[in-house]
Design a protein around this motif. Structure first.
Motif, PDB file in Angstrom:
ATOM      1  N   PHE A  14     -26.537 -52.629  21.063  1.00 57.96           N
ATOM      2  CA  PHE A  14     -26.575 -53.879  20.300  1.00 57.96           C
ATOM      3  C   PHE A  14     -27.975 -54.502  20.337  1.00 57.96           C
ATOM      4  N   ASN A  15     -28.634 -54.468  21.495  1.00 51.88           N
ATOM      5  CA  ASN A  15     -29.974 -55.047  21.613  1.00 51.88           C
ATOM      6  C   ASN A  15     -30.970 -54.322  20.711  1.00 51.88           C
ATOM      7  N   LEU A  16     -30.855 -52.997  20.649  1.00 53.81           N
ATOM      8  CA  LEU A  16     -31.746 -52.228  19.781  1.00 53.81           C
ATOM      9  C   LEU A  16     -31.508 -52.581  18.322  1.00 53.81           C
ATOM     10  N   HIS A  17     -30.230 -52.743  17.967  1.00 57.66           N
ATOM     11  CA  HIS A  17     -29.883 -53.126  16.588  1.00 57.66           C
ATOM     12  C   HIS A  17     -30.487 -54.488  16.249  1.00 57.66           C
ATOM     13  N   ALA A  18     -30.345 -55.440  17.178  1.00 55.93           N
ATOM     14  CA  ALA A  18     -30.891 -56.784  16.954  1.00 55.93           C
ATOM     15  C   ALA A  18     -32.406 -56.741  16.867  1.00 55.93           C
ATOM     16  N   GLU A  19     -33.018 -55.930  17.706  1.00 59.93           N
ATOM     17  CA  GLU A  19     -34.477 -55.784  17.684  1.00 59.93           C
ATOM     18  C   GLU A  19     -34.943 -55.256  16.323  1.00 59.93           C
ATOM     19  N   GLY A  20     -34.211 -54.271  15.793  1.00 58.54           N
ATOM     20  CA  GLY A  20     -34.561 -53.718  14.485  1.00 58.54           C
ATOM     21  C   GLY A  20     -34.462 -54.758  13.379  1.00 58.54           C
ATOM     22  N   ALA A  23     -36.981 -53.071  27.802  1.00 57.36           N
ATOM     23  CA  ALA A  23     -37.432 -51.681  27.814  1.00 57.36           C
ATOM     24  C   ALA A  23     -36.257 -50.719  27.871  1.00 57.36           C
ATOM     25  N   ASP A  24     -35.057 -51.244  28.150  1.00 58.03           N
ATOM     26  CA  ASP A  24     -33.861 -50.391  28.191  1.00 58.03           C
ATOM     27  C   ASP A  24     -33.579 -49.726  26.845  1.00 58.03           C
ATOM     28  N   VAL A  25     -34.106 -50.284  25.747  1.00 61.37           N
ATOM     29  CA  VAL A  25     -33.777 -49.757  24.421  1.00 61.37           C
ATOM     30  C   VAL A  25     -34.399 -48.385  24.160  1.00 61.37           C
TER      31      VAL A  25
END
Length: 577
Positions: free
Chosen positions: A175-181, A145-147
């Motif tokens: 980086f996590n948001l990028h990976a999620e995308g 949820a931090d994203v």
């Protein structure tokens, strides 16, 4: 207490159908919980893939590792070391798998940004490529949820439509948001369907972030402080509920692809509570005091930054996130709407928050205040007072390790203090009389016979009064170094280049002048008493004193910075003189 729901994942554990899954990051915090739950349910062959360890190191006393050990012996589980930066390694472990659970890494060294990028972002690309090549049907990615949180404002019951910020205070979240995308964009390409889960503030046994941070702060004496007003609400998610949500997502991707595939879902315990009340429950359960002192957020942020700076110099990593981001988590409201996961995934918590907290506290009993582990650890490690005093004879004396020696030293110093300051003589005459007394004693000792009745008189070797040439040279070098350093400081002061040094010297000279004018006797007596009491007190109350010391240090540095800003900048001409 366990919550049973109609959507519980027991339906896949009847043994009528056995499927193969891969848990990438299966030895991490949340990965362990997922592996344990899959094995408990049955109906799964679990391939554990992880890059943090070359081989499994199981703890027979841990319930989760006991289950895993049994599954390894029967072939229901297997382990493989896999580096997500290498696509070929991922392909080997995913061949023939029905579903891949990709769990977040929690052991990354944030000082190596390139390596973090390669593992999180490039790793996600490699996992997608491997799944497509091996014809894996489902890929579930554990995000956070931090994203959607940048710390700039509160988040109140946000759903999945809540827009992600453009800039994060911590690069790992970016980086996590990028990976999620990347995971979501890969949905429905080459037969792969994907799903992303965003647990909020995951905690539980094996936690490598939140609980250890609280314990570190408690040992530093900082856990008593509350950041801000302490009324901010947060959502927390017990680790087993996160594992249950992943299994629900895997099941739902087979039957309700349209409503789930390519989408992200917030996962919580559905029990929002005040952040500081949650932290207090953990701390109190481990025997530490509850936070009760409210301080401004900016002050806590500075203290935590200072702590991290100190720890980095000693090659110790305080946490995976930056101090400012941690403070934002602790001072902002962060609650999320979990209704989409309930509706489309059939998710509902299987463990209540209160029971999750109890299990977490029990699993961290070795970190509890006064536990055998902590006492053994503290016994092995030298205290800061011992290190500060050099861990030699001086430390033994001032820390009262040998009471007889300490009392003897104290009485000797008290006698010298009386001789020089309270006998009514001048300092010079006191020195002369002391030298005379020492000379008489040595002479008398020298003319004694070798044996007096039954006692043999041991002679003092002349070498005891000799100073080695190496010691003399070393002392002269030290004096020369101090003299040259002082000359450089004076030269710098004469040019007006360093206001900070000028202020320090002025304060030192003023204190010295005050001591000499007021009473040298009081000063010396205070130093003697302080030396024999302060270090003992510090050793017994180290965390509290360290915490207060950091606050005091911040006040001094803030005052220094304020004074420096008000002083004129040295002109160019002053540098050219």
């Amino acid at each position: 207490m366990v919550v049973t729901t109609a959507a519980n994942d027991v339906e896949c554990g009847d043994g009528s159908e056995t499927r193969t899954c891969v848990v990438l990051g299966g030895r991490g915090f949340l990965g362990r919980s997922l592996v344990t739950r899959l094995l408990r349910l049955g109906g799964w062959f679990v391939r554990i893939a992880d890059s943090s360890t070359q081989s499994l190191q199981l703890d027979p006393s841990a319930a989760s590792d006991s289950i895993l050990s049994s599954a390894l012996s029967t072939g229901r589980a297997s382990f493989c070391h896999v580096d997500v930066r290498d696509t070929s390694q991922i392909i080997k472990v995913t061949e023939g798998a029905d579903v891949v659970f990709y769990m977040e890494r929690t052991d990354l060294d944030t000082r190596n940004i390139y390596n973090c990028y390669m593992i999180i972002v490039q790793g996600a690309k490699n996992v997608i490529s491997a799944c497509q090549e091996c014809k894996v049907r489902r890929l579930i990615y554990n995000s956070s949820a931090d994203v959607v949180f940048d710390g700039s404002k509160d988040i109140l019951i946000a759903d999945e439509s809540f827009s992600c910020p453009g800039k994060f205070p911590d690069v790992l979240i970016d980086f996590n948001l990028h990976a999620e995308g990347l995971i979501r964009l890969a949905n429905n390409i080459d037969g792969l369907v994907t799903c992303v889960l965003r647990p909020s503030n995951a905690f539980g046994p094996g936690d490598t972030w939140f609980v250890p941070l609280l314990v570190d702060l408690a040992k530093s004496g900082l856990s008593k402080f509350i950041t801000g007003r302490g009324k901010n609400m947060s959502d927390f998610t017990y680790a087993e509920n996160v594992a249950h949500a992943h299994i629900c997502a895997a099941e739902t991707l087979d039957s309700q692809i349209v409503s789930v595939a390519g989408k992200a879902f917030f996962i919580t315990n559905l029990e929002p509570m005040m952040f500081w009340e949650f932290a207090s429950m953990i701390l109190q359960g481990l025997g530490y005091p509850r936070p009760f002192i409210k301080v401004p957020t900016w002050m806590v942020a500075y203290i935590l930054s200072l702590l991290q700076h100190i720890h980095e110099k000693s090659h110790f990593k305080i946490n995976k996130y930056s101090p400012h981001y941690i403070i934002q988590l602790a001072s902002r409201t962060r609650t999320f709407d979990c209704s989409a996961a309930q509706k489309h995934l059939g998710y509902s918590p299987v463990i209540y928050l209160e029971d999750g907290v109890k299990s977490t506290i029990a699993s961290f009993s070795h970190l509890a205040k006064g536990s055998l582990f902590m006492r053994h650890k503290n016994f092995k490690e030298q205290s800061k007072a011992m290190k500060l005093l050099g861990s030699g004879i001086v430390a033994d004396v001032l820390l009262w390790r040998n009471v007889k020696r300490t009392i003897l030293c104290f009485l000797t110093l008290a006698s010298l203090f009386y001789w020089f300051f309270y006998c009514g003589r001048t300092f010079t005459s006191s020195v002369a009389k002391l030298l005379l007394l020492v000379t008489v004693i040595l002479y008398g000792y020298g003319i004694l016979s070798a044996k007096i009745r039954f006692f043999a008189v041991k002679r003092i070797s002349s070498s005891c009064f000799e100073i080695p040439e190496s010691s003399v040279k070393s002392s002269l070098r030290s004096v020369s170094y101090m003299w040259n350093r002082g000359a450089r400081h004076i030269k710098s002061l004469s040019k007006g280049e360093d206001w900070s040094r000028f202020i320090k010297l002025t304060i030192f000279l003023y204190i010295l002048k005050w001591m000499l004018e007021y009473s040298l006797v009081v000063f010396v007596s205070s130093v003697v008493v302080f030396a024999f009491t302060a270090f003992v007190v510090y050793e017994q109350h180290e965390p509290v004193i360290d915490g207060l010391g950091l606050v005091l240090l911040y006040g001094i540095m803030a005052s220094k910075e304020l004074v420096r800003r008000s002083l004129p900048t040295p002109t160019a001409s002053s540098h050219q003189r």
